[in-house]
Motif scaffolding. Structure first.
Motif, PDB file in Angstrom:
ATOM      1  N   MET A   1       0.887  -1.244   0.004  1.00 47.28           N
ATOM      2  CA  MET A   1       0.206  -0.141  -0.152  1.00 47.28           C
ATOM      3  C   MET A   1       0.837   1.234  -0.016  1.00 47.28           C
ATOM      4  N   GLU A   2       2.003   1.189   0.844  1.00 48.52           N
ATOM      5  CA  GLU A   2       2.846   2.335   0.532  1.00 48.52           C
ATOM      6  C   GLU A   2       3.496   2.450  -0.521  1.00 48.52           C
ATOM      7  N   THR A   3       3.744   1.646  -1.507  1.00 46.32           N
ATOM      8  CA  THR A   3       4.302   1.969  -2.653  1.00 46.32           C
ATOM      9  C   THR A   3       3.182   2.540  -3.598  1.00 46.32           C
ATOM     10  N   GLY A   4       2.088   1.877  -3.741  1.00 48.33           N
ATOM     11  CA  GLY A   4       0.871   2.241  -4.741  1.00 48.33           C
ATOM     12  C   GLY A   4       0.434   3.681  -4.171  1.00 48.33           C
ATOM     13  N   LEU A   5       0.041   3.714  -2.870  1.00 46.92           N
ATOM     14  CA  LEU A   5      -0.518   5.173  -2.635  1.00 46.92           C
ATOM     15  C   LEU A   5       0.475   6.229  -2.204  1.00 46.92           C
ATOM     16  N   GLY A   6       1.662   5.755  -1.960  1.00 54.19           N
ATOM     17  CA  GLY A   6       2.617   6.811  -1.442  1.00 54.19           C
ATOM     18  C   GLY A   6       3.535   6.901  -2.520  1.00 54.19           C
ATOM     19  N   HIS A  13      -8.917   4.324  -5.638  1.00 51.88           N
ATOM     20  CA  HIS A  13      -9.756   3.759  -6.382  1.00 51.88           C
ATOM     21  C   HIS A  13      -8.917   2.872  -7.615  1.00 51.88           C
ATOM     22  N   VAL A  14      -7.749   3.467  -8.083  1.00 51.00           N
ATOM     23  CA  VAL A  14      -7.116   3.005  -9.088  1.00 51.00           C
ATOM     24  C   VAL A  14      -6.299   2.052  -8.302  1.00 51.00           C
ATOM     25  N   PHE A  15      -5.643   2.398  -7.158  1.00 51.83           N
ATOM     26  CA  PHE A  15      -4.976   1.206  -6.622  1.00 51.83           C
ATOM     27  C   PHE A  15      -5.492  -0.173  -6.323  1.00 51.83           C
ATOM     28  N   TRP A  16      -6.827  -0.024  -5.961  1.00 49.43           N
ATOM     29  CA  TRP A  16      -7.476  -1.032  -5.402  1.00 49.43           C
ATOM     30  C   TRP A  16      -8.113  -1.727  -6.497  1.00 49.43           C
ATOM     31  N   CYS A  21      -0.056  -8.024 -10.852  1.00 50.49           N
ATOM     32  CA  CYS A  21       0.890  -7.948 -12.130  1.00 50.49           C
ATOM     33  C   CYS A  21       1.120  -6.205 -12.501  1.00 50.49           C
ATOM     34  N   GLU A  22      -0.064  -5.705 -12.313  1.00 52.12           N
ATOM     35  CA  GLU A  22       0.174  -4.403 -12.903  1.00 52.12           C
ATOM     36  C   GLU A  22       0.700  -3.374 -11.728  1.00 52.12           C
ATOM     37  N   LEU A  23       0.520  -3.672 -10.597  1.00 45.20           N
ATOM     38  CA  LEU A  23       1.164  -3.026  -9.631  1.00 45.20           C
ATOM     39  C   LEU A  23       2.774  -3.235  -9.399  1.00 45.20           C
ATOM     40  N   VAL A  24       2.983  -4.548  -9.770  1.00 46.74           N
ATOM     41  CA  VAL A  24       4.521  -4.826  -9.972  1.00 46.74           C
ATOM     42  C   VAL A  24       5.214  -4.117 -11.125  1.00 46.74           C
ATOM     43  N   ARG A  25       4.453  -4.157 -12.229  1.00 45.05           N
ATOM     44  CA  ARG A  25       5.065  -3.486 -13.313  1.00 45.05           C
ATOM     45  C   ARG A  25       5.261  -1.889 -13.357  1.00 45.05           C
TER      46      ARG A  25
END
Length: 60
Positions: A1-6, A13-16, A21-25
């Motif tokens: 969460m820290e990486t995606g939101l921070g 809404h985009v993060f969740w 795979c999308e988050l890793v890329r």
């Protein structure tokens, strides 16, 4: 969460809605060196090419 939101500053809404795979890329793209794969430098424009561009796109 820290990486995606921070770090990536994704809206919640985009993060969740992202898959793992999308988050890793997205994380890999955001933390990669800016010039990891630099493109080959282009040759300078010839004067005639520059003149043609200046005629096609004049300054206002």
């Amino acid at each position: 969460m820290e990486t995606g939101l921070g770090r990536l500053r994704l809206p919640p809404h985009v993060f969740w809605a992202m898959t793992l795979c999308e988050l890793v890329r997205a994380t890999a793209g955001a933390t990669a060196p800016a010039m990891a794969h630099p493109a080959a430098p282009s040759p300078p424009l010839a004067r005639r090419d520059l003149s043609a561009l200046m005629e096609a796109f004049p300054d206002p």
